[in-house]
Design an enzyme around this catalytic site. Structure first.
Site, PDB file in Angstrom:
ATOM      1  CG  ASP A  13      -2.042   1.053   1.074  1.00 47.07           C
ATOM      2  OD1 ASP A  13      -2.517   1.287  -0.060  1.00 47.07           O
ATOM      3  OD2 ASP A  13      -2.388   1.661   2.093  1.00 47.07           O
ATOM      4  CG  HIS A 240      -5.865  -0.511   0.079  1.00 37.87           C
ATOM      5  ND1 HIS A 240      -4.747  -0.827  -0.661  1.00 37.87           N
ATOM      6  CD2 HIS A 240      -6.683  -1.583   0.012  1.00 37.87           C
ATOM      7  CE1 HIS A 240      -4.889  -2.037  -1.171  1.00 37.87           C
ATOM      8  NE2 HIS A 240      -6.050  -2.525  -0.778  1.00 37.87           N
TER       9      HIS A 240
END
Ligand code: BDR
Ligand code: CA
Length: 320
Positions: A13, A240
């Protein structure tokens, strides 16, 4: 455009967060600063350059190497979560080198050059930020906004039951940063924000896969290890928080609810190292936590970002 620095432990991420900073036309990414975290330091540097290449921005944005270990603690990786952070991809050439300037010096210089204007998004352990605070006592007051991905709001951890990874790895650094007097600190928490509003399910990932661009192929590949790990521990998809943090620095309208807190970090507890305590009653708040975001809009933003075809030189690497 918003002048930005992203301080990162680049894997998975974090790579997508760099893509936000590199490809969103509202962002003016001045530097990438690297800090010890997710995976081995050299691998993180590799991953950052790979991401720059995929974004077609190699040579545009300097990469500054920072702390290779936490201030006091042994480094703890999260490679069991992210693998190498890029799904085994190797960058085709290493012709681009990191800057000779240390990350801490770059952070201080950029804050001075852009006094009152610079936003720093810290998506790894806070070691570099703490060192900058210690090296230049005026540093914190020069930064417009510090967005930190870290901690849980009196909630569950991930690396231990009590602590979120970025804060756990270097709790003393987090403590220094929280006491440093940054004028505006925004917190993107693991629990509840990430766990509730920043999870991409298999159906989401499938939509990204269907884009069939080099960026979408990169996303699916680099995200796979995290996706599998997160699902194994009972989350409904991949998490995320880092890409969300960069997007919030650029577009605060994504936040639907925010709240001030006095945030503190446990540096001494045996079971609670790196746990974060958010005092909602304090008259002297030191952070604002994002409490809720427009989650469908966040996903749609990432999907659109990855729908671009930008990196001709890297197409072979990511052939469908
Ligand atoms: C954080 O830890 C890292 O593994 C991720 O990159 C994110 O910054 C989540 O706890
Ligand atoms: Ca990170």
């Amino acid at each position: 455009m918003i002048p930005l620095v992203i301080d990162t432990d680049t894997a998975a991420d974090d790579c997508f967060a760099l893509l936000v900073g590199l490809l969103d036309p509202r962002a003016d990414l001045r530097a990438i600063t690297m800090v010890a975290g997710n995976v081995g330091f050299e691998q993180q540097v590799h991953n950052a350059f790979l991401t720059l290449g995929l974004a077609g921005r190699l040579g545009d944005v300097p990469v500054h190497l920072g702390a290779r270990t936490p201030l006091l603690r042994e480094w703890r990786s999260a490679s069991e979560v992210h693998g190498d952070g890029v799904g085994g991809l190797r960058r085709p050439s290493d012709e681009h080198e990191p800057s000779a300037e240390h990350a801490v010096d770059a952070l201080i210089r950029l804050a001075e050059e852009q006094a009152g204007e610079l936003t720093i998004v810290a998506i790894g352990p806070l070691t570099n930020l703490a060192l900058a605070v210690r090296k230049e006592p005026g540093f914190a007051s020069l930064v417009k906004e510090l967005v930190v991905m870290g901690g849980s709001i009196n909630g569950r951890g991930n690396i231990t039951p009590a602590a979120e990874y970025n804060i756990y790895v270097d709790p003393e650094a987090a403590d220094i940063v929280l006491r440093a007097g940054f004028p505006r600190v925004t917190i993107v928490s693991w629990d509840p924000l990430t766990l509730r509003d920043a999870v991409f399910t298999a159906a989401h990932v499938e939509q990204i896969q269907e884009l069939d661009t080099s960026l979408s192929r990169f996303f699916v590949r680099a995200n796979q290890a995290t996706f599998d790990f997160d699902v194994r521990v009972g989350i409904s998809g991949s998490t995320h928080p880092d890409s969300l943090s960069v997007l919030l620095a650029i577009d605060r309208s994504l936040a639907l609810e925010e709240r001030p807190y006095r945030m503190a970090v446990e540096t001494r507890g045996e079971l609670t190292r790196g746990a974060t305590v958010f005092d909602w009653r304090s008259d002297e708040p030191n952070v604002t936590a994002i409490e809720r975001i427009d989650s469908p809009r966040f996903f749609e933003y990432v999907r659109r970002l990855l729908s671009q075809e930008v990196a001709d030189g890297y197409l072979e690497l990511l052939a469908g």
